[in-house]
Design a protein around this motif. Structure first.
Motif, PDB file in Angstrom:
ATOM      1  N   GLY A   1     -33.685  16.469   8.018  1.00 29.44           N
ATOM      2  CA  GLY A   1     -34.140  17.485   7.078  1.00 29.44           C
ATOM      3  C   GLY A   1     -34.142  16.867   5.689  1.00 29.44           C
ATOM      4  O   GLY A   1     -34.623  15.754   5.506  1.00 29.44           O
ATOM      5  N   PRO A   2     -33.525  17.534   4.716  1.00 29.46           N
ATOM      6  CA  PRO A   2     -33.485  16.980   3.358  1.00 29.46           C
ATOM      7  C   PRO A   2     -32.338  15.987   3.148  1.00 29.46           C
ATOM      8  O   PRO A   2     -32.153  15.488   2.042  1.00 29.46           O
ATOM      9  CB  PRO A   2     -33.268  18.232   2.490  1.00 29.46           C
ATOM     10  CG  PRO A   2     -32.453  19.128   3.371  1.00 29.46           C
ATOM     11  CD  PRO A   2     -32.979  18.900   4.771  1.00 29.46           C
ATOM     12  N   ASN A   3     -31.559  15.716   4.181  1.00 32.64           N
ATOM     13  CA  ASN A   3     -30.351  14.914   4.053  1.00 32.64           C
ATOM     14  C   ASN A   3     -30.514  13.496   4.594  1.00 32.64           C
ATOM     15  O   ASN A   3     -31.375  13.234   5.428  1.00 32.64           O
ATOM     16  CB  ASN A   3     -29.198  15.593   4.802  1.00 32.64           C
ATOM     17  CG  ASN A   3     -29.006  17.026   4.367  1.00 32.64           C
ATOM     18  OD1 ASN A   3     -28.915  17.304   3.179  1.00 32.64           O
ATOM     19  ND2 ASN A   3     -28.983  17.937   5.325  1.00 32.64           N
ATOM     20  N   ALA A   4     -29.644  12.628   4.127  1.00 36.21           N
ATOM     21  CA  ALA A   4     -29.538  11.284   4.699  1.00 36.21           C
ATOM     22  C   ALA A   4     -28.391  11.331   5.707  1.00 36.21           C
ATOM     23  O   ALA A   4     -27.259  11.661   5.358  1.00 36.21           O
ATOM     24  CB  ALA A   4     -29.250  10.256   3.615  1.00 36.21           C
ATOM     25  N   LEU A   5     -28.692  11.043   6.958  1.00 41.75           N
ATOM     26  CA  LEU A   5     -27.682  11.079   8.024  1.00 41.75           C
ATOM     27  C   LEU A   5     -27.362   9.664   8.481  1.00 41.75           C
ATOM     28  O   LEU A   5     -28.270   8.876   8.777  1.00 41.75           O
ATOM     29  CB  LEU A   5     -28.206  11.894   9.214  1.00 41.75           C
ATOM     30  CG  LEU A   5     -27.323  11.920  10.460  1.00 41.75           C
ATOM     31  CD1 LEU A   5     -25.994  12.616  10.170  1.00 41.75           C
ATOM     32  CD2 LEU A   5     -28.050  12.606  11.618  1.00 41.75           C
ATOM     33  N   HIS A   6     -26.087   9.340   8.533  1.00 43.25           N
ATOM     34  CA  HIS A   6     -25.595   8.073   9.094  1.00 43.25           C
ATOM     35  C   HIS A   6     -26.290   6.834   8.529  1.00 43.25           C
ATOM     36  O   HIS A   6     -26.609   5.895   9.243  1.00 43.25           O
ATOM     37  CB  HIS A   6     -25.704   8.076  10.613  1.00 43.25           C
ATOM     38  CG  HIS A   6     -24.831   9.080  11.305  1.00 43.25           C
ATOM     39  ND1 HIS A   6     -23.687   9.581  10.748  1.00 43.25           N
ATOM     40  CD2 HIS A   6     -24.929   9.653  12.524  1.00 43.25           C
ATOM     41  CE1 HIS A   6     -23.121  10.431  11.594  1.00 43.25           C
ATOM     42  NE2 HIS A   6     -23.852  10.490  12.683  1.00 43.25           N
ATOM     43  N   GLY A   7     -26.556   6.840   7.231  1.00 42.92           N
ATOM     44  CA  GLY A   7     -27.108   5.646   6.589  1.00 42.92           C
ATOM     45  C   GLY A   7     -28.607   5.662   6.387  1.00 42.92           C
ATOM     46  O   GLY A   7     -29.162   4.742   5.812  1.00 42.92           O
ATOM     47  N   GLY A   8     -29.291   6.689   6.887  1.00 41.38           N
ATOM     48  CA  GLY A   8     -30.725   6.804   6.631  1.00 41.38           C
ATOM     49  C   GLY A   8     -31.602   6.415   7.798  1.00 41.38           C
ATOM     50  O   GLY A   8     -31.177   6.372   8.947  1.00 41.38           O
ATOM     51  N   LEU A   9     -32.866   6.138   7.490  1.00 39.71           N
ATOM     52  CA  LEU A   9     -33.853   5.823   8.523  1.00 39.71           C
ATOM     53  C   LEU A   9     -33.477   4.580   9.325  1.00 39.71           C
ATOM     54  O   LEU A   9     -33.716   4.513  10.530  1.00 39.71           O
ATOM     55  CB  LEU A   9     -35.228   5.617   7.884  1.00 39.71           C
ATOM     56  CG  LEU A   9     -35.820   6.839   7.185  1.00 39.71           C
ATOM     57  CD1 LEU A   9     -37.047   6.439   6.384  1.00 39.71           C
ATOM     58  CD2 LEU A   9     -36.149   7.923   8.198  1.00 39.71           C
ATOM     59  N   LYS A  10     -32.917   3.588   8.646  1.00 43.55           N
ATOM     60  CA  LYS A  10     -32.493   2.366   9.324  1.00 43.55           C
ATOM     61  C   LYS A  10     -31.049   2.080   8.934  1.00 43.55           C
ATOM     62  O   LYS A  10     -30.751   1.170   8.171  1.00 43.55           O
ATOM     63  CB  LYS A  10     -33.404   1.183   8.953  1.00 43.55           C
ATOM     64  CG  LYS A  10     -33.166  -0.028   9.821  1.00 43.55           C
ATOM     65  CD  LYS A  10     -34.173  -1.122   9.537  1.00 43.55           C
ATOM     66  CE  LYS A  10     -33.895  -2.314  10.451  1.00 43.55           C
ATOM     67  NZ  LYS A  10     -34.780  -3.434  10.138  1.00 43.55           N
ATOM     68  N   GLY A  11     -30.163   2.918   9.476  1.00 44.04           N
ATOM     69  CA  GLY A  11     -28.743   2.747   9.220  1.00 44.04           C
ATOM     70  C   GLY A  11     -28.187   1.559   9.993  1.00 44.04           C
ATOM     71  O   GLY A  11     -28.916   0.831  10.678  1.00 44.04           O
ATOM     72  N   PHE A  12     -26.891   1.356   9.907  1.00 51.72           N
ATOM     73  CA  PHE A  12     -26.241   0.216  10.550  1.00 51.72           C
ATOM     74  C   PHE A  12     -26.405   0.229  12.071  1.00 51.72           C
ATOM     75  O   PHE A  12     -26.264  -0.799  12.724  1.00 51.72           O
ATOM     76  CB  PHE A  12     -24.768   0.177  10.187  1.00 51.72           C
ATOM     77  CG  PHE A  12     -24.487  -0.314   8.787  1.00 51.72           C
ATOM     78  CD1 PHE A  12     -25.498  -0.521   7.859  1.00 51.72           C
ATOM     79  CD2 PHE A  12     -23.192  -0.568   8.399  1.00 51.72           C
ATOM     80  CE1 PHE A  12     -25.229  -0.978   6.578  1.00 51.72           C
ATOM     81  CE2 PHE A  12     -22.911  -1.034   7.119  1.00 51.72           C
ATOM     82  CZ  PHE A  12     -23.921  -1.229   6.215  1.00 51.72           C
ATOM     83  N   ASP A  13     -26.712   1.385  12.642  1.00 52.55           N
ATOM     84  CA  ASP A  13     -26.914   1.478  14.093  1.00 52.55           C
ATOM     85  C   ASP A  13     -28.248   0.874  14.539  1.00 52.55           C
ATOM     86  O   ASP A  13     -28.448   0.630  15.720  1.00 52.55           O
ATOM     87  CB  ASP A  13     -26.855   2.938  14.551  1.00 52.55           C
ATOM     88  CG  ASP A  13     -27.950   3.785  13.922  1.00 52.55           C
ATOM     89  OD1 ASP A  13     -27.995   3.855  12.674  1.00 52.55           O
ATOM     90  OD2 ASP A  13     -28.764   4.367  14.663  1.00 52.55           O
ATOM     91  N   LYS A  14     -29.158   0.622  13.606  1.00 47.67           N
ATOM     92  CA  LYS A  14     -30.498   0.146  13.961  1.00 47.67           C
ATOM     93  C   LYS A  14     -30.789  -1.268  13.468  1.00 47.67           C
ATOM     94  O   LYS A  14     -31.936  -1.691  13.451  1.00 47.67           O
ATOM     95  CB  LYS A  14     -31.545   1.106  13.415  1.00 47.67           C
ATOM     96  CG  LYS A  14     -31.493   2.477  14.068  1.00 47.67           C
ATOM     97  CD  LYS A  14     -32.518   3.410  13.466  1.00 47.67           C
ATOM     98  CE  LYS A  14     -32.443   4.787  14.065  1.00 47.67           C
ATOM     99  NZ  LYS A  14     -31.207   5.503  13.711  1.00 47.67           N
ATOM    100  N   VAL A  15     -29.771  -1.988  13.050  1.00 54.79           N
ATOM    101  CA  VAL A  15     -29.963  -3.350  12.558  1.00 54.79           C
ATOM    102  C   VAL A  15     -29.320  -4.337  13.537  1.00 54.79           C
ATOM    103  O   VAL A  15     -28.483  -3.963  14.362  1.00 54.79           O
ATOM    104  CB  VAL A  15     -29.368  -3.538  11.148  1.00 54.79           C
ATOM    105  CG1 VAL A  15     -30.080  -2.620  10.155  1.00 54.79           C
ATOM    106  CG2 VAL A  15     -27.874  -3.301  11.127  1.00 54.79           C
TER     107      VAL A  15
END
Length: 154
Positions: free
Chosen positions: A50-64
């Protein structure tokens, strides 16, 4: 015994994000409105909830992709998040160390160093069923009273 919820193949992790077993960062949880103010400056983050940044954003640490190594009996993961990544200030070097002890304890240690003042709130996003596969009753789970003490004292 399968005590950690997850997918049976890599495709599940790539196509159905549920953060299973992931390192979460730079900031675990939601950053309201995708903005924060630090030292008088407002920062806008990548929003993905929604309007929030969740868990670091679009490419948080889970996606690197993390660098990995094995030292002694520990798995060591390292990631360097660039200044400005997902809108956060400062470069952050994060190290996560996993160790399974001979007495069946899982130890996860986090270290983060920064080049600028920046929010950092790391966590592990595993879903554990400590009673093993198939048990839906939380009262069947195993706990260690020292775990709560250790967690709250760090």
């Amino acid at each position: 015994m399968d005590i950690n919820l997850g997918f049976d193949d890599i495709e599940g992790y790539e196509t159905r994000s549920r953060y299973f077993g992931a390192v979460i960062g730079r900031v675990a949880n939601r950053t309201a409105g995708g903005k924060f103010t630090l030292d008088g400056k407002e920062y806008s983050l990548a929003v993905n909830n929604g309007p929030n940044a969740l868990h670091g954003g679009l490419k948080g640490f889970d996606k690197v992709v993390w660098k990995s190594s094995v030292t002694d009996d520990k798995l060591v993961l390292t990631y360097v998040s660039a200044d400005g990544e997902e809108g956060f200030p400062g470069e952050v070097t994060t190290t996560v160390t996993y160790q399974l002890t001979n007495d069946n304890k899982l130890i996860i240690d986090y270290t983060a160093t920064t080049t600028k003042a920046t929010p950092v709130n790391l966590t592990n996003h595993s879903y554990f069923n400590l009673a093993g596969q198939g048990s839906a009753n939380v009262f069947d789970h195993v706990s260690d009273s020292k775990c709560k003490q250790l967690y709250t004292s760090r």
